[in-house]
Design an enzyme around this catalytic site. Sequence first.
Site, PDB file in Angstrom:
ATOM      1  N   CYS A  80      44.758  -3.089   3.697  1.00 30.23           N
ATOM      2  CA  CYS A  80      45.619  -3.300   4.859  1.00 30.23           C
ATOM      3  C   CYS A  80      46.062  -1.967   5.479  1.00 30.23           C
ATOM      4  O   CYS A  80      45.234  -1.287   6.069  1.00 30.23           O
ATOM      5  CB  CYS A  80      46.773  -4.219   4.484  1.00 30.23           C
ATOM      6  N   HIS A 179      45.082  -8.344   1.117  1.00 31.26           N
ATOM      7  CA  HIS A 179      45.817  -7.855  -0.057  1.00 31.26           C
ATOM      8  C   HIS A 179      45.354  -8.577  -1.321  1.00 31.26           C
ATOM      9  O   HIS A 179      45.913  -9.626  -1.658  1.00 31.26           O
ATOM     10  CB  HIS A 179      47.311  -8.159   0.107  1.00 31.26           C
ATOM     11  N   GLU A 181      45.901  -7.766  -4.302  1.00 27.31           N
ATOM     12  CA  GLU A 181      46.825  -7.551  -5.432  1.00 27.31           C
ATOM     13  C   GLU A 181      47.855  -8.660  -5.565  1.00 27.31           C
ATOM     14  O   GLU A 181      48.547  -8.724  -6.572  1.00 27.31           O
ATOM     15  CB  GLU A 181      47.516  -6.184  -5.305  1.00 27.31           C
TER      16      GLU A 181
HETATM   17  N1  GLN Z   1      50.773  -3.847  10.096  1.00 27.97           N
HETATM   18  C1  GLN Z   1      50.723  -2.781   9.131  1.00 27.97           C
HETATM   19  C2  GLN Z   1      50.263  -1.472   9.769  1.00 27.97           C
HETATM   20  O1  GLN Z   1      49.853  -1.451  10.873  1.00 27.97           O
HETATM   21  C3  GLN Z   1      49.821  -3.129   7.973  1.00 27.97           C
HETATM   22  C4  GLN Z   1      50.371  -4.330   7.236  1.00 27.97           C
HETATM   23  C5  GLN Z   1      50.078  -4.351   5.775  1.00 27.97           C
HETATM   24  O2  GLN Z   1      49.700  -3.346   5.167  1.00 27.97           O
HETATM   25  N2  GLN Z   1      50.315  -5.496   5.175  1.00 27.97           N
HETATM   26  O3  GLN Z   1      50.320  -0.455   9.163  1.00 27.97           O
END
Ligand code: GLN
Length: 201
Positions: A80, A179, A181
């Site tokens: 992410c 994610h 995890e």
């Molecule tokens: N929206 C976040 C970003 O732009 C990422 C979200 C996340 O890591 N769950 O950094």
Amino acid sequence: MTVTVGVLALQGDVREHVHALTVEGAHAVPVRRVRELDAVDALVIPGGESTTIDKLLRAFDLFAPVQERLRAGMPAYGSCAGMILLADRVLGGIEGQQTLGGVDVTVRRNAFGRQVDSFETDLAVEGVEDGPLHAVFIRAPWVEEVGPAARVVGRVESGPAAGRIVAVRQGPLLVTSFHPEVTGDTRVHRLFVEIVRESQG
Ligand code: GLN
């Protein structure tokens, strides 16, 4: 062979990543200082807010050292916000937002929009065996462009975002929009630990 995998511990699900890596046979340690970075074979960059992690990397004097290790071939896995940090190019970032880079992709932050802001779906990732993964997306980026050096290893398979690229591999670098995890399924971490072992020869 036991490999030592660091988890960048500035923000995000540090404990969960350490746990999943440990389940998969790695020696997993949090990384907050250069001295700790120097001691690891590989690094996981958890999710969180990429703009904040970017700032914290600088505040902790880790930005340049992590970038140097990446350029020297250190394996890394970014989930992410971690995917955003490992991308060469980012769309929808804030003014001055920088990435560590390494993966020849353009990612779009918060790409899934309001309707599917956060969602869960099953999808297959190349290199992950025994069937699809349950993928959890939380204000996630997607990959909008993939350069020749990078390889798409996972896409959303159904629903409004079907076809969107959400997992990419480039040599010892792996990134996912989702994610792993938070699900208790450690197969993405297994794949990463295998990548780390391979990189050790
Ligand atoms: N929206 C976040 C970003 O732009 C990422 C979200 C996340 O890591 N769950 O950094």
